[in-house]
Design an enzyme around this catalytic site. Structure first.
Site, PDB file in Angstrom:
ATOM      1  CG  HIS A  64      -0.132   0.123   2.450  1.00 43.42           C
ATOM      2  ND1 HIS A  64      -0.097   1.366   3.054  1.00 43.42           N
ATOM      3  CD2 HIS A  64       0.528  -0.771   3.286  1.00 43.42           C
ATOM      4  CE1 HIS A  64       0.530   1.440   4.232  1.00 43.42           C
ATOM      5  NE2 HIS A  64       0.776  -0.045   4.487  1.00 43.42           N
ATOM      6  CG  HIS A  92      -0.511   8.374  -0.362  1.00 47.16           C
ATOM      7  ND1 HIS A  92      -1.790   7.852  -0.072  1.00 47.16           N
ATOM      8  CD2 HIS A  92      -0.267   8.795   1.069  1.00 47.16           C
ATOM      9  CE1 HIS A  92      -2.287   8.121   1.091  1.00 47.16           C
ATOM     10  NE2 HIS A  92      -1.296   8.706   1.607  1.00 47.16           N
TER      11      HIS A  92
END
Length: 342
Positions: free
Chosen positions: A131, A133
């Site tokens: 995970h 951004h």
């Protein structure tokens, strides 16, 4: 002279026996091949029938699965990732955070190649949940056959924008003592819009489109129609599942049904633990109707809202046939028939 001593009838009999032996050997060989083919079909059928209850095709090897959640900021991603970390030990998978220098959302071409190869070949860490951004990256362009399962969450664009505005000023309850970069600026979002301050420019909403569009420079050109269309195509072709922040519970429930290797027990845990809303922005004020109307006149809001509605419709279609399934969908099975050649 010895050959002449055999009567003609005996030669005919020997010839017939020889032909029969050759024929029988050929038939035995054919039967053995047919048996092997039939055995392969039966074995495959047994494997496939164990998957009859799955609504979405499961990976062929559940231990060789990689999930990438290229999380969009301020979409409840911290709450969702908290759940993933809570489940990783009991469900036996690894969780890794992708940390790109200077919080950049795209990688250089060299790092794209290295990232794709590293994730695909790091077998000791699989099954793995990554995970960060980071914008969508299509692994197929690097010749990788076994691509990861992408998931994501989208949020109503104005809600996400307003939340981020106040987050930069007041932080959140996740790390309440951390000083944010706009700390001390007490202007409301409405006041910011009225005076035309740069950090509340509607163009700053251009984020969910490029995150789904990817690494192409055109994805990050504000207002680029191709980028919106590409984001939609990627959602349809490359994402395993995209949910929405406003229906986060349902997103978790769907994932538990279609990806139990990672999300077994997730829905009940999410409902009853105290981390369902792990990060909430402090001192957030809803914008006035006239502010909302002004924002909604912008091209970027219209495009971001179009993507959100597209994702919402797609997610609802999945939900209807899974969570709110009709009797026909709930009892759906598949089987194999008329297998040829026999």
């Amino acid at each position: 002279m010895i050959l002449r001593s055999f009567p003609f009838a005996q030669w005919v009999l020997i010839l017939i026996l020889a032909v029969m032996i050759i024929y029988l050997r050929l038939r035995i060989s054919e039967l053995e091949e047919s048996y092997r083919s039939l055995h392969d079909v039966v074995v495959q059928a047994r494997i496939d029938t164990t998957r009859n209850d799955a609504r979405v095709e499961a990976p062929s090897n559940p231990e060789d699965v990689v999930v990438i959640y290229n999380r969009v900021p301020k979409t409840a991603s911290t709450s969702f990732v908290g759940l993933v970390y809570d489940l990783c030990k009991q469900n036996k998978y690894h969780v890794l955070h992708i940390n790109v220098t200077n919080n950049m959302h795209t990688l250089t071409l060299a790092n794209q190649v290295q990232f794709a190869n590293n994730i695909s070949n790091w077998n000791s860490i699989k099954p793995a949940f990554y995970h960060g951004h980071m914008a969508f990256l299509n692994f197929e362009k690097f010749g990788i056959n076994r691509t990861p399962l992408y998931i994501n969450l989208l949020r109503k664009p104005l809600d996400r924008f307003v939340s981020y505005y106040y987050f930069l000023r007041y932080g959140d309850n996740f790390r309440p003592h951390l000083i944010r970069k706009k700390h001390g600026d007490t202007k409301t979002f409405d006041e910011c819009i009225n005076i035309g301050q740069p950090d509340c420019d509607p163009n700053n909403m251009w984020l969910q489109i490029p995150f789904l569009c990817g690494h192409d420079p055109a994805c990050w050109e504000i207002g680029n129609r191709w980028a919106l269309d590409e984001a939609k195509r990627n959602l349809q072709r490359h994402y395993f599942l995209i949910g929405v922040t406003e229906e986060l519970n349902d997103f978790v429930e769907v994932l538990e049904n279609v990806l139990p290797r990672f999300f077994k027990g997730a829905y009940n845990f999410f409902l009853h633990n105290n981390k369902s809303h792990l990060r909430q922005t402090t001192q957030k004020l809803n914008p006035l109707p006239e502010t909302v109307e002004k924002i909604q006149q912008s091209l970027v809001w219209k495009m971001e809202n179009e993507l959100y509605n597209f994702a919402l419709e797609h997610f609802h279609a999945v939900k209807r046939r899974l969570i709110n399934a009709s009797l026909q969908d709930a009892n759906q099975r598949f089987m194999y028939e008329k297998i040829r050649p026999k």
